[in-house]
Design a protein around this motif. Sequence first.
Motif, mmCIF file in Angstrom:
data_model
loop_
_atom_site.group_PDB
_atom_site.id
_atom_site.type_symbol
_atom_site.label_atom_id
_atom_site.label_comp_id
_atom_site.label_asym_id
_atom_site.label_seq_id
_atom_site.Cartn_x
_atom_site.Cartn_y
_atom_site.Cartn_z
ATOM 1 N N SER A 168 0.713 -1.282 -0.008
ATOM 2 C CA SER A 168 -0.043 -0.073 -0.004
ATOM 3 C C SER A 168 0.829 1.267 0.005
ATOM 4 O O SER A 168 0.626 2.145 -0.815
ATOM 5 N N LEU A 172 1.173 4.183 -3.000
ATOM 6 C CA LEU A 172 0.808 5.733 -2.739
ATOM 7 C C LEU A 172 1.879 6.553 -3.270
ATOM 8 O O LEU A 172 1.802 7.586 -3.797
ATOM 9 N N VAL A 182 -1.848 12.362 -2.767
ATOM 10 C CA VAL A 182 -3.053 11.692 -2.432
ATOM 11 C C VAL A 182 -3.521 12.593 -1.196
ATOM 12 O O VAL A 182 -2.841 12.959 -0.267
ATOM 13 N N SER A 185 -6.616 8.231 1.810
ATOM 14 C CA SER A 185 -6.098 6.741 1.486
ATOM 15 C C SER A 185 -6.903 5.906 2.518
ATOM 16 O O SER A 185 -6.850 6.091 3.950
ATOM 17 N N ALA A 197 -7.479 5.039 -3.049
ATOM 18 C CA ALA A 197 -6.811 6.343 -3.119
ATOM 19 C C ALA A 197 -7.548 7.501 -3.700
ATOM 20 O O ALA A 197 -7.941 7.349 -4.842
#
Length: 204
Positions: A168, A172, A182, A185, A197
Amino acid sequence: MREHKNFWDRNAGRYDRFMRKDRAAYEKMYGLIRPVVKGKTVLELAAGTGLIAKNIVNAAAHIEATDASAEMIAEAKRNNQSAKLHFSVQDMFRLPYADKSFDVVIVSNALHIVPQPEKALAEIHRVLKDDGVLIAPTFTHAGNSFSGKVRAFFLKLAGFPLHSRWTSEEYLCFLQQNGWTVRKSVVLKASFPLIYAECEKTEV
């Protein structure tokens, strides 16, 4: 790319059954997406059989839902009951839309299965309005549990076109390195960890 497309053409008829085991995660994801698309013009890439588009269309002003697989789009069109939802076959690397055409672009569970996902992000950047939102949920395949690794092994045997294995955090970072900030999330529990996201264009 042809092998990749053929995999989805072959599996279009069984895709919805395959996704049922992750229904709970997808319901949570729809809940996250609906407020973002409310009253907005939306483009969805790699829409598959239209699961996401059909579940959020009531909130949106209009959705263009696209996929590279003609068979997936044929499946999607079968039960489309909304005049606000249009399905078509498109290549996410060469979209036919003008610059800054959409308020929201959704690309769900697709960036990890295409070669050169950064090129797809560049094309999304082009068609998204400057104040628009990119919604890019993706299954992550790195650092999974033993059962996750077993599922990944059998997907590979079936010809599943996995090109990027991210955690993860790595995913990102990938988004941030390719022109996106971002803003939200959330990790959802699914067959593989599903990282939701929401992104905005990074100001230069």
